[in-house]
Design a protein around this motif. Sequence first.
Motif, PDB file in Angstrom:
ATOM      1  N   UNK A  63     -22.134  38.171  61.476  1.00  0.00           N
ATOM      2  CA  UNK A  63     -23.313  38.060  60.608  1.00  0.00           C
ATOM      3  C   UNK A  63     -23.056  37.070  59.477  1.00  0.00           C
ATOM      4  N   UNK A  64     -21.883  37.163  58.859  1.00  0.00           N
ATOM      5  CA  UNK A  64     -21.547  36.235  57.779  1.00  0.00           C
ATOM      6  C   UNK A  64     -21.511  34.794  58.247  1.00  0.00           C
ATOM      7  N   UNK A  65     -20.928  34.584  59.441  1.00  0.00           N
ATOM      8  CA  UNK A  65     -20.848  33.224  59.981  1.00  0.00           C
ATOM      9  C   UNK A  65     -22.238  32.679  60.296  1.00  0.00           C
ATOM     10  N   UNK A  66     -23.075  33.516  60.900  1.00  0.00           N
ATOM     11  CA  UNK A  66     -24.409  33.049  61.278  1.00  0.00           C
ATOM     12  C   UNK A  66     -25.297  32.802  60.056  1.00  0.00           C
ATOM     13  N   UNK A  67     -25.209  33.659  59.056  1.00  0.00           N
ATOM     14  CA  UNK A  67     -25.984  33.432  57.836  1.00  0.00           C
ATOM     15  C   UNK A  67     -25.542  32.134  57.160  1.00  0.00           C
ATOM     16  N   UNK A  68     -24.230  31.924  57.103  1.00  0.00           N
ATOM     17  CA  UNK A  68     -23.700  30.708  56.495  1.00  0.00           C
ATOM     18  C   UNK A  68     -24.143  29.473  57.272  1.00  0.00           C
ATOM     19  N   UNK A  69     -24.157  29.578  58.594  1.00  0.00           N
ATOM     20  CA  UNK A  69     -24.628  28.455  59.414  1.00  0.00           C
ATOM     21  C   UNK A  69     -26.095  28.157  59.130  1.00  0.00           C
ATOM     22  N   UNK A  70     -26.885  29.207  58.932  1.00  0.00           N
ATOM     23  CA  UNK A  70     -28.293  29.016  58.619  1.00  0.00           C
ATOM     24  C   UNK A  70     -28.492  28.290  57.296  1.00  0.00           C
ATOM     25  N   UNK A  71     -27.647  28.599  56.317  1.00  0.00           N
ATOM     26  CA  UNK A  71     -27.722  27.906  55.025  1.00  0.00           C
ATOM     27  C   UNK A  71     -27.354  26.431  55.193  1.00  0.00           C
ATOM     28  N   UNK A  72     -26.282  26.176  55.934  1.00  0.00           N
ATOM     29  CA  UNK A  72     -25.843  24.792  56.132  1.00  0.00           C
ATOM     30  C   UNK A  72     -26.862  23.986  56.931  1.00  0.00           C
ATOM     31  N   UNK A  73     -27.542  24.656  57.877  1.00  0.00           N
ATOM     32  CA  UNK A  73     -28.546  23.935  58.663  1.00  0.00           C
ATOM     33  C   UNK A  73     -29.703  23.436  57.803  1.00  0.00           C
ATOM     34  N   UNK A  74     -29.869  24.040  56.646  1.00  0.00           N
ATOM     35  CA  UNK A  74     -30.947  23.613  55.746  1.00  0.00           C
ATOM     36  C   UNK A  74     -30.518  22.473  54.830  1.00  0.00           C
ATOM     37  N   UNK A  75     -29.228  22.090  54.917  1.00  0.00           N
ATOM     38  CA  UNK A  75     -28.696  21.028  54.062  1.00  0.00           C
ATOM     39  C   UNK A  75     -28.358  19.798  54.893  1.00  0.00           C
ATOM     40  N   UNK A  76     -28.478  18.624  54.344  1.00  0.00           N
ATOM     41  CA  UNK A  76     -28.155  17.395  55.092  1.00  0.00           C
ATOM     42  C   UNK A  76     -26.649  17.197  55.222  1.00  0.00           C
ATOM     43  N   UNK A  77     -26.244  16.613  56.343  1.00  0.00           N
ATOM     44  CA  UNK A  77     -24.847  16.227  56.533  1.00  0.00           C
ATOM     45  C   UNK A  77     -23.895  17.364  56.791  1.00  0.00           C
ATOM     46  N   UNK A  78     -24.375  18.511  57.228  1.00  0.00           N
ATOM     47  CA  UNK A  78     -23.489  19.669  57.439  1.00  0.00           C
ATOM     48  C   UNK A  78     -23.538  20.158  58.883  1.00  0.00           C
ATOM     49  N   UNK A  79     -23.972  19.300  59.787  1.00  0.00           N
ATOM     50  CA  UNK A  79     -24.157  19.705  61.178  1.00  0.00           C
ATOM     51  C   UNK A  79     -22.895  20.211  61.837  1.00  0.00           C
ATOM     52  N   UNK A  80     -21.759  19.500  61.616  1.00  0.00           N
ATOM     53  CA  UNK A  80     -20.514  19.910  62.266  1.00  0.00           C
ATOM     54  C   UNK A  80     -20.044  21.268  61.760  1.00  0.00           C
ATOM     55  N   UNK A  81     -20.095  21.448  60.450  1.00  0.00           N
ATOM     56  CA  UNK A  81     -19.661  22.719  59.878  1.00  0.00           C
ATOM     57  C   UNK A  81     -20.549  23.867  60.366  1.00  0.00           C
ATOM     58  N   UNK A  82     -21.853  23.638  60.451  1.00  0.00           N
ATOM     59  CA  UNK A  82     -22.759  24.678  60.932  1.00  0.00           C
ATOM     60  C   UNK A  82     -22.445  25.041  62.380  1.00  0.00           C
ATOM     61  N   UNK A  83     -22.132  24.028  63.182  1.00  0.00           N
ATOM     62  CA  UNK A  83     -21.801  24.288  64.591  1.00  0.00           C
ATOM     63  C   UNK A  83     -20.537  25.130  64.716  1.00  0.00           C
ATOM     64  N   UNK A  84     -19.547  24.837  63.879  1.00  0.00           N
ATOM     65  CA  UNK A  84     -18.304  25.625  63.895  1.00  0.00           C
ATOM     66  C   UNK A  84     -18.593  27.085  63.541  1.00  0.00           C
ATOM     67  N   UNK A  85     -19.427  27.283  62.531  1.00  0.00           N
ATOM     68  CA  UNK A  85     -19.754  28.639  62.115  1.00  0.00           C
ATOM     69  C   UNK A  85     -20.545  29.386  63.196  1.00  0.00           C
ATOM     70  N   UNK A  86     -21.436  28.703  63.873  1.00  0.00           N
ATOM     71  CA  UNK A  86     -22.166  29.337  64.973  1.00  0.00           C
ATOM     72  C   UNK A  86     -21.195  29.774  66.061  1.00  0.00           C
ATOM     73  N   UNK A  87     -20.212  28.930  66.354  1.00  0.00           N
ATOM     74  CA  UNK A  87     -19.209  29.278  67.354  1.00  0.00           C
ATOM     75  C   UNK A  87     -18.348  30.453  66.938  1.00  0.00           C
ATOM     76  N   UNK A  88     -17.931  30.476  65.668  1.00  0.00           N
ATOM     77  CA  UNK A  88     -17.127  31.594  65.158  1.00  0.00           C
ATOM     78  C   UNK A  88     -17.917  32.901  65.254  1.00  0.00           C
TER      79      UNK A  88
END
Length: 295
Positions: A61-86
């Motif tokens: 849940x923490x990883x997915x919520x964090x990915x959702x926050x990053x997806x709303x910000x520019x230039x954070x695609x790679x980090x969001x993908x890592x969090x979705x995978x975790x």
Amino acid sequence: MKPLPALELVTRLEDADWLDPIAKSVRKAVKKVVRPRWARDILHGVPIGHPVHPLAVQVPIGAWVSAGVLDALPGTGHAAKVLVGVGTLSAVPSAIAGFTDWSQLHSQQQRVGLVHAAANITAASLYVASLVQRARGRETSGKVLGYLGLAAVGGGGFLGGHLSYRQAAGVNHSEDVPHRFPSGWHPMAQLSDLPDGQLSKREVAGLPLLVHREGDTVNVLSDVCSHLSGPLHEGKLKQGSVNDDSEPCVVCPWHRSTFSLRTGEVQAGPATSRQPRFDTRVTGGLVEVCLPGAD
């Protein structure tokens, strides 16, 4: 303030007996997958004293919520993908622990829990699809799938809260005993009236007690199983091995939680909380009990 309409829908799930055949099939599958008793005890949370599942779900849940926050910000695609995978990977052990607990619940709890699990499986599937789309370079659809997954896991979390706080799944059902039993010593029964080497039930101050006599020694625990309030006096007496010393244990008749009669400690799950243990003394042939820590 009135409850949300969604609460009434969830309450209706408790009586949805059409879910029972599905629950029966899933329960059989869980028991086949998680067979060793030691593995079930670890997944239930016996070593840590409370269920593992609520702790384990914090990672996905923490990883997915964090990915959702990053997806709303520019230039954070790679980090969001890592969090979705975790989050997706960590959902697997969390789900195994959850299903292990679920398999030892009452029917009404299992009905709600089945829909809770379906919501979370849907969420995990959406996140897997999100990863696939991101790997293909389709970031927009990957983000959309991620947000849909977050909505699904939110719905699953609502049902999980209903299970824990409305249906009392996974909580200690003996926690109230020290607050209801009066402090000090109280007469229970004549020693001669207690069957030696057997389980029996007595009531003191309006609370049911499980009694086991070993000669002149009397073991007394709360009769209400900490797992789901099963009547322990209707259970089985068995000899357990604790620290290489054989000692008597009681096996709950409902879900086979096992407790030491001398200490109240959990010897086997699904229970994770020890049974309240009463001190005893014999005065003039009368057995008296006292609960340490009683209010």
